[in-house]
Design an enzyme around this catalytic site. Structure first.
Site, PDB file in Angstrom:
ATOM      1  N   SER A 176       0.847  -1.178   0.000  1.00  0.00           N
ATOM      2  CA  SER A 176       0.000   0.000   0.000  1.00  0.00           C
ATOM      3  C   SER A 176       0.894   1.242   0.000  1.00  0.00           C
ATOM      4  O   SER A 176       1.789   1.380   0.827  1.00  0.00           O
ATOM      5  CB  SER A 176      -0.892   0.007   1.247  1.00  0.00           C
ATOM      6  OG  SER A 176      -1.651   1.181   1.298  1.00  0.00           O
ATOM      7  N   GLY A 177       0.644   2.129  -0.956  1.00  0.00           N
ATOM      8  CA  GLY A 177       1.450   3.333  -1.084  1.00  0.00           C
ATOM      9  C   GLY A 177       2.612   3.195  -2.029  1.00  0.00           C
ATOM     10  O   GLY A 177       3.393   4.140  -2.198  1.00  0.00           O
ATOM     11  N   THR A 181      -1.999   1.680  -8.036  1.00  0.00           N
ATOM     12  CA  THR A 181      -3.156   2.255  -8.729  1.00  0.00           C
ATOM     13  C   THR A 181      -2.719   3.209  -9.825  1.00  0.00           C
ATOM     14  O   THR A 181      -3.279   3.206 -10.929  1.00  0.00           O
ATOM     15  CB  THR A 181      -4.054   2.982  -7.713  1.00  0.00           C
ATOM     16  OG1 THR A 181      -4.466   2.046  -6.702  1.00  0.00           O
ATOM     17  CG2 THR A 181      -5.274   3.564  -8.392  1.00  0.00           C
ATOM     18  N   ASN A 225      -0.602   5.134   3.128  1.00  0.00           N
ATOM     19  CA  ASN A 225      -0.938   5.700   1.826  1.00  0.00           C
ATOM     20  C   ASN A 225      -2.214   6.525   1.958  1.00  0.00           C
ATOM     21  O   ASN A 225      -3.181   6.086   2.592  1.00  0.00           O
ATOM     22  CB  ASN A 225      -1.133   4.560   0.797  1.00  0.00           C
ATOM     23  CG  ASN A 225      -1.386   5.088  -0.593  1.00  0.00           C
ATOM     24  OD1 ASN A 225      -1.201   6.277  -0.869  1.00  0.00           O
ATOM     25  ND2 ASN A 225      -1.798   4.218  -1.485  1.00  0.00           N
ATOM     26  N   SER A 228      -5.088   4.568  -0.685  1.00  0.00           N
ATOM     27  CA  SER A 228      -4.825   3.137  -0.723  1.00  0.00           C
ATOM     28  C   SER A 228      -6.047   2.389  -1.258  1.00  0.00           C
ATOM     29  O   SER A 228      -7.172   2.592  -0.808  1.00  0.00           O
ATOM     30  CB  SER A 228      -4.480   2.627   0.676  1.00  0.00           C
ATOM     31  OG  SER A 228      -4.330   1.220   0.680  1.00  0.00           O
ATOM     32  N   SER A 229      -5.816   1.516  -2.228  1.00  0.00           N
ATOM     33  CA  SER A 229      -6.897   0.667  -2.759  1.00  0.00           C
ATOM     34  C   SER A 229      -7.176  -0.446  -1.767  1.00  0.00           C
ATOM     35  O   SER A 229      -6.278  -1.225  -1.439  1.00  0.00           O
ATOM     36  CB  SER A 229      -6.500   0.076  -4.116  1.00  0.00           C
ATOM     37  OG  SER A 229      -6.298   1.086  -5.069  1.00  0.00           O
ATOM     38  N   GLY A 449       0.033  -6.386  -2.663  1.00  0.00           N
ATOM     39  CA  GLY A 449       1.235  -7.199  -2.545  1.00  0.00           C
ATOM     40  C   GLY A 449       1.310  -7.887  -1.192  1.00  0.00           C
ATOM     41  O   GLY A 449       0.416  -7.771  -0.348  1.00  0.00           O
ATOM     42  N   GLU A 451       1.885  -8.655   2.505  1.00  0.00           N
ATOM     43  CA  GLU A 451       1.784  -7.732   3.634  1.00  0.00           C
ATOM     44  C   GLU A 451       2.137  -8.444   4.933  1.00  0.00           C
ATOM     45  O   GLU A 451       1.764  -9.612   5.147  1.00  0.00           O
ATOM     46  CB  GLU A 451       0.364  -7.142   3.755  1.00  0.00           C
ATOM     47  CG  GLU A 451       0.033  -6.145   2.665  1.00  0.00           C
ATOM     48  CD  GLU A 451      -1.301  -5.464   2.892  1.00  0.00           C
ATOM     49  OE1 GLU A 451      -1.625  -4.534   2.132  1.00  0.00           O
ATOM     50  OE2 GLU A 451      -2.024  -5.862   3.837  1.00  0.00           O
TER      51      GLU A 451
END
Length: 1429
Positions: A176-177, A181, A225, A228-229, A449, A451
């Site tokens: 994330s970050g 995206t 982020n 973040s998605s 990804g 985590e």
């Protein structure tokens, strides 16, 4: 000493460790790895390796003699900064980290290849590398030809889809970050630009427009982020048979529903909630009864409700605009906002305890929730706080405690939002579907990804499970590509050991695995997380991939491919069940105000009731409930959707993008090695490196090897014509172990470390050559100095020896002491005598000084008196004579210049004034002299001054006179010469045109007569009289072609107009004799027809003819829009016809150079200015089409000719990249272009334009436009190719620019200003060659590179790549210095030049000298229906 050692999983041969490889990597806690240099040779059996760190401190590296594990070797500096990590000679973790750091921090490059993976580091800064110009630059390029970029991956996917007719996938993953995206968005934007849709719906714009909506409802701020998605997304972009976008479809995975009801500290809920709250005061949202986001429980849990730099109100406007663009009407949008507001109000519903195990909701927000959704408030209150228990004999309704009621409320909010999310995605998919059959698709997967956090729960478990599946698919694909590459190059394939994560996948998804046991525990009403965890301990303890923590009984550990992860079991069952009380579902199904929401709940109820497998999009695969009480769990749904995703990916050709987060503080271009290496391990990059290192990672073509290492070849080897065999011979001689390399069909495969060894040999050879040159140069310099000193010494020796022979010979019997004594005595006597003489001399001088002074002045006065007397006499004579001469010359000069130049008047007036002043001054001075006693002396002095003054004035006037006379004579001679030359040229041209026209017509006529004679002889042999009559008639017709009786007009009938247009425009052949003699003949013929229509004052005929001409030219241009000859011919004729319309229009500005006869032939009755404008627009269209054809022909040669070809022989300006292109990519053996190819094309263009008599002004504009194209494309490629930014490449570019300049001189086009368009390119070449180290260098760069923008200067400096170790990299401090100096400079923020830019074209007017009355129409044009008037 030669020995073997193990390095990072592969063995290397090392000879002379400290001499050959002097730098190594050692582990470090802060920087993970740090560099060190070996200071002492290491021998087998040593226990310590002595190292010197970069800070100057010494370090002893301990080595176990029984199992020597030496530190990893560092790559030579020349190999650092490679575009592809697999091109490094030594492949290991520190090499990868250092290469990424050099590219990211020093070169400001965020993209790097790692085999088939694109590694993208988030710069946390907007970069000018995503414009349309960049997209067009990457379009059509092979992967690896340009610098790494997300556009290169997208182009590779698009090209393989079009070539192989196979679906493609781009898998974008990362933390994330990390920028997933954004990367996915840029990939989709690339497809939208390069492949326009086949219809007018602009579906590519809709695909891009869907991003703001999905980000609003699926993205949120987290601690890592701001955007973040919180879901995975797979977007399929559909293409038709012409590979144009015809639609798209999205599938989503694992939406984080828990975020709707809970956010951690410093985090936010989904963006859409804050967007609608920011517009609470808007009239459109008044009925939603919204407040500020800090007033709702579901939006204020994280604390901060705003994001720095984000305007939620503005974002909502963009969201609503994209809703409208996708065709989602206001009614649907209003319903969506109602549901969102209802969720916020539901979160504010307060539930209170009213007794033991009883609760009751009491809050005004409950009424608002029921009003917005149109549900029964009574039913909602009841079933939030009660539960129905079905027994065998009866059904019991039981109240639930407060915590269970709160969970029911939150579960309802999560389910409503999840259904709303799915509904919006479905509507978007419907909007993106366009009628038409899908031929192929490219999928873009934006997924989380690997985590690992301090506390890992069910979400992290599912994410890491998905990454295990993706990693397995990646490993299999990598091996497949490796095997294909080996088979293609005919190299034996050997099985390589790699990490197989199938045991971990089995641990999770196999029978009696983690998911199975979790689903089983969820079936028990009294099942708990602790009981499920105990089952895991009992059933999975034997698995090596599963561990029980030593200090915890509420967690379990899984050994993933990236790292060990400890999961806390708390909440697993609840999240997997995702339970919603069944009694609430019928309640929501009766929500008639929001039918789309009711339909979703009805669908879910129906699925649970009938127990059939139903596929629900997005990402809702088949479910398998046994009965109403056995619902599909979240884990089972995710496993099924993941299985479908893997089937899709396996059926496509995958392309991988790994996004890396360089630091946690979101600082631009800051590199934290510890964070980066953690992500590299997690995303599979280091595994790829490890796999590559076990085989032959470095792969060079034979041409690249020959070019780079020709210096290592002997003369005999270099003389061989077969370069491939030469490379084999050299390698076999340099590297004796044949296992260190393999010869393929087109490439040489090297094991790790061999390229570094070859670079070391090359560097030694270059250093030896430099030392040899230095040795001879220094020897020559020292020898010169020695010879000079030797010559001086010999001269001194000869002098000294000569003195000794003369002076010392009588005293050979005396000792040196005695000789010294005698010489000293002589010296003292001479000194005493000298002092005595000086004393007497100085006394005498003192006494005689005054007498001498008196004598001096007396003698001076007498001499001066005699001189003045003689001078006065001479001056008197000179004065009278010069005054007379001066006056005479001035009068003559004034007389000569009065009639020729206006300056003569001013000079004559000046002379008269001077004479008056002279007379007045002379009289005044005489009067003054007569009043004085010494007047005669003053008179003489004044006369002397006057003579000098007038003498100077006379000289000045004489010089001006000579200058003016010279100018007049030159101008007269030049004018006469030009007049004579113009008259001669006009006469010659007139005679030549007349003779040419007459001979051409006669030639055509005689050809036809000969054919006619042959036919008549064969058919009519007896009719001699008829033949003679025909010949006499022909002679009379020929005699009647004298131009004196014609008016320069052609008469035709109205019905013959189509034939005229067809013969003279549509069917005209460019190879005809008449056209070759007079290329603009069609223009003259058409204008002569126009003149006749004007002469007849027939407006209808004139307009019809003009429209027919313009329409015919348009038609012939369309039919020959790719034919350079036709375009050049008709551009010339259109321009000539336009000139004729201007010249004979009767307007004064166009009649200045016309002959009297041409002025007489002007149009009399009609003003054709409107038609002239239409014709001018048509000429502009032809010009631009003409330029486009030339650009299309020239463009493929520019980059190979200007950049890639080595125009300076013996100076290699390129370093082989070693990039391993994909085996399934297709690389054609294209033609080799050089700078000569460019010059040949330019020559062809120039000769074509001259052949068709195109105006020289237009030719100059065409050449300038083509030179700009060369400069723009070349400079753009330099900006996108790091391998082109070197000193030697700058030399090559300057050499090629000089060739272009020589071509201009050869064609006499120096005044075209074409070289000005090459200034940015020339300054780029200079920048690559200049020193780049000191402050003065920075100032010089700013001063000299005026044509380059600041962005371009900084990009070139960051991309500068040394070719050899002798060159230096540009330091970051120097780049920052240049940036600081550039802050005050204005310039474009664009990195690329616009290669499609067109200079404004102007059509110069040039008077035609062609006499219309002399033109004759050749019979070959078949225009016999035209009559000359």
């Amino acid at each position: 000493m030669e020995y073997w050692f193990l390095l990072g999983g592969f063995s290397l041969a090392c000879i002379g460790f400290s001499h050959l490889y002097s730098k190594v990597w050692i582990s470090d806690e802060e920087h993970v790895w740090k560099s060190a240099e070996i200071v002492k040779d290491f021998h087998s059996g040593d226990k310590v390796l002595e190292l010197l760190l970069e800070d100057g401190s010494e370090y002893c590296y301990t080595v176990d003699p029984s199992k020597p594990q030496l530190p990893p070797l560092r790559n030579p500096d020349i190999l650092v900064g490679e575009n592809d990590l697999t091109a490094l000679s030594y492949l290991h973790e520190p090499a990868v980290l250092h290469n990424l750091k050099v590219r990211f921090v020093e070169s400001r490059i965020i993209y790097t290849y790692c085999g088939i993976i694109l590694v993208a580091l988030n710069p946390y800064k907007q970069l000018p590398i995503y414009g349309d110009a960049i997209i067009h630059a990457y379009s059509g390029q092979n992967m690896g030809d340009m610098d790494p970029h997300i556009f290169a991956v997208a182009e590779e996917a698009y090209k393989q889809m079009a070539r192989n007719h196979k679906n493609q996938s781009i898998i974008v993953s990362g933390e994330s970050g990390a920028g997933k995206t954004v990367s996915a968005r840029y990939a989709m934007r690339y497809f939208a630009v390069v492949s326009k849709s086949a219809n007018k719906t602009r579906v590519e714009d809709k695909v891009l427009a869907s991003n703001p909506i999905t980000e609003a409802i699926g993205n949120a701020k987290t601690t890592r982020n701001d955007n973040s998605s919180r879901f995975g997304k797979y977007t399929e972009i559909s293409f038709d048979r012409k590979y144009r976008i015809i639609g798209a479809n999205m599938r989503t995975y694992l939406l984080e529903k828990s975020r709707v009801v809970f956010q951690a500290e410093n985090e936010r809920n989904y963006h859409i909630f804050y967007q609608i709250c920011s517009c609470a005061d808007s009239p459109a949202f008044k009925n939603l009864r919204l407040q500020s986001a800090d007033k709702f429980n579901y939006t204020c849990m994280g604390g901060d409700i705003t994001i720095e730099g984000v305007n939620d109100k503005k974002d909502l406007e963009e969201t609503r605009q994209t809703f409208s663009l996708l065709g989602l009407k206001e009614d649907f949008q209003s319903d969506v906002f109602k549901v969102l507001a209802a969720i916020l109000h539901l979160g504010n519903v307060e539930i209170k305890n009213i007794g033991d195990d009883k609760s009751l909701p009491s809050d005004p927000h409950l009424a608002v929730f029921c009003e917005l959704l149109g549900v029964s408030a009574e039913g909602l209150v009841r079933w939030l706080c009660h539960r129905r228990i079905v027994l065998v004999a009866e059904t019991v309704v039981k109240p639930v405690p407060k915590d269970r009621a709160v969970n029911a409320r939150d579960a309802l909010a999560k389910h409503i939002y999840a259904h709303l999310f799915d509904c919006i995605i479905n509507r978007i998919n419907t909007a993106l579907q366009v009628p038409g059959k899908q031929h192929a698709f490219i999928g873009v997967l934006d997924i989380y990804g690997f985590e690992t956090f301090d506390i890992n729960s069910f979400e992290q478990f599912c994410i890491n499970y998905a990454n295990e599946k993706l990693q397995q698919q990646f490993n299999l694909h990598v091996f497949k590509l490796e095997q294909e590459e080996y088979m293609k190059e005919d190299i034996p394939w050997t099985l390589i050991d790699f990490y197989d994560n199938q045991p971990v996948i089995d641990l999770i998804e196999a029978k009696m695995g983690i998911l199975d046991l979790l689903d089983e525990e969820c079936l028990f009403p009294q099942g708990t997380d602790q009981s499920w965890l105990q089952k895991l301990y009992n059933y999975l303890q034997a698995s090596p991939m599963f561990e029980k923590p030593r200090l915890s009984n509420e967690a379990f550990v899984i050994q993933h491919f990236a790292d060990k992860v400890e999961y806390q079991c708390r909440g697993f069952l609840e999240k997997n069940r995702d339970a919603l009380y069944e009694e609430l579902i019928p309640l929501i199904c009766k929500c008639y105000q929001l039918p789309f929401l009711a339909n979703f709940f009805q669908e879910e109820e129906k699925n649970a009731a009938i127990g059939k497998s139903v596929k629900v999009k997005p990402a809702r695969p088949s479910v398998k409930p046994a009965n109403k009480n056995l619902r599909t769990s979240v884990g089972d749904k995710f496993r099924s959707s993941l299985s479908l995703l893997m089937e899709t990916l396996n059926a496509t050709t995958p392309h991988y993008v790994r996004c890396i987060k360089p630091n946690d503080e979101k600082l631009p271009f800051e590199y934290d090695s510890r964070r980066v290496v953690q992500q590299l391990r997690a995303c599979g990059v280091l595994e790829t490196i490890r796999i590559s290192a076990q085989s032959y990672p470095s792969r060079w073509t034979y041409i690249e090897f020959y070019s780079r290492y020709s210096i290592l070849m002997s003369h005999m080897e270099a003389d061989l014509n077969d370069k491939k065999q030469t490379c084999k011979n050299v390698l076999q001689r340099l590297i004796h172990d044949s296992n260190q390399y393999k010869f393929g069909r087109t490439k040489i495969f090297f094991r790790a470390g061999q390229v570094a060894y070859l670079e070391k040999l090359r560097l030694d050879r270059l250093r030896g050559a430099c030392e040899t040159i230095q040795k001879h140069a220094r020897g020559w310099s020292q020898r010169r100095k020695y010879l000079a000193l030797r010559k001086a010494a010999i001269i001194l020796q000869q002098y000294v020896r000569g003195k000794r022979t003369i002076r010392l010979e009588p005293f050979t019997c005396l000792s040196f002491v005695d000789l010294g004594y005698r010489l000293r005595q002589v010296y003292q006597v001479v000194r005493l005598a000298t002092i005595t003489i000086q004393a007497f001399t100085r006394g005498w001088i003192a006494q005689e000084h005054k007498a001498l002074v008196i004598q001096k002045y007396a003698r001076a006065w007498l001499a001066r008196r005699r001189f003045q007397t003689m001078r006065r006499l001479v001056l008197n004579v000179q004065l009278s004579y010069r005054v007379q001469q001066l006056r005479k010359k001035i009068e003559e000069q004034v007389t000569v210049l009065r009639d020729k130049f206006y300056l003569a008047n001013s000079h004559s007036q000046t002379m008269e004034k001077l004479q008056g002043l002279e007379t007045h001054l002379f009289v005044s001075l005489l009067h003054f002299c007569l009043q004085r006693n010494d007047g005669h002396i003053w008179f003489i002095l004044i006369l002397d001054v006057f003579f000098r003054y007038f003498e100077e004035k006379a000289e000045e006037l004489e010089g001006e006179k000579r200058e003016l006379q010279g100018r007049v004579e030159e101008l007269e001679e030049e004018n006469d010469h030009l007049k004579r030359q113009q008259l001669m040229e006009n006469e010659v041209k007139s005679k030549l045109r007349e003779e040419t026209s007459r001979l051409t017509a006669e030639n055509m006529d005689f050809d036809e007569l000969l054919d006619q004679k042959d036919r008549l002889i064969k058919k009519l042999q007896t009719q001699v009289k008829s033949l003679e009559t025909s010949q006499r008639g022909t002679r009379q017709k020929t005699a009647s072609t004298l131009p004196k009786d014609y008016l320069g007009m052609l008469e035709y009938k109205r019905e013959d107009e189509p034939r005229l247009i067809e013969n003279i425009i549509l069917d005209l052949k460019l190879k005809g004799v008449a056209v070759n003699m007079i290329p603009t003949l069609p223009a003259y013929i058409l204008f002569m027809c126009i003149r006749h229509a004007d002469y007849l004052n027939d407006e209808a005929k004139l307009k019809s003819l003009m429209n027919a001409i313009i329409g015919g030219v348009k038609k012939v241009i369309v039919s020959h829009q790719k034919d350079l000859e036709f375009l050049s011919f008709w551009l010339s004729n259109t321009h000539q016809l336009l000139n004729c319309l201007k010249q004979y229009s009767g307007e004064e500005e166009f009649l200045k150079q016309s002959t009297p006869r041409q002025k007489k032939n002007c149009l009399q009755n009609f003003d054709l200015s409107e038609h002239r404008q239409i014709l001018s627009d048509l000429a502009i269209q032809i010009y631009h089409r003409f330029i486009s054809v030339m650009q299309k022909t020239l463009t493929p040669t520019i980059v190979p000719g200007m950049l890639e070809h080595e125009s300076l022989q013996g100076i290699s300006s390129m370093k082989p990249t070693g990039f391993r292109k994909r085996s399934n990519s297709f690389y054609e053996e294209s033609e080799t272009y050089t700078i000569s190819s460019i010059l040949q094309h330019l020559t062809v263009f120039h000769s074509t334009m001259n052949h068709h008599s195109l105006d020289q002004g237009l030719i100059k504009q065409v050449i300038k436009q083509l030179f700009y194209l060369v400069a723009a494309i070349t400079l753009n490629n330099i900006m996108l190719r790091k391998d082109m930014c070197s000193c030697r490449k700058g030399m090559q570019i300057r050499c090629n620019i000089s060739y272009l300049e020589e071509w201009l001189k050869e064609k006499e086009l120096q005044n075209v200003n074409a070289m000005d368009t090459l200034k940015p390119l020339a300054q780029t070449a200079w920048l690559l060659q200049v020193n780049k180290s000191t402050d003065d260098d920075a100032k010089e760069i700013i001063e000299k590179c005026s044509e380059l923008s600041p962005v371009q200067i900084v990009k070139i400096l960051n991309s500068y790549t040394p070719i050899d170790d002798f060159e230096k990299r540009v330091t970051s401090s120097f780049v920052r210095k240049v940036q600081s100096l550039l802050q005050d400079h204005e310039g474009s923020a664009q990195l690329m030049l616009d290669a499609d830019y067109r200079f404004q074209v102007t059509f110069p007017f040039c008077t035609s000298t062609q006499a219309l009355e002399l033109l004759q129409v050749p019979n070959s044009l078949h225009l016999d229906f035209l009559n000359r008037i």
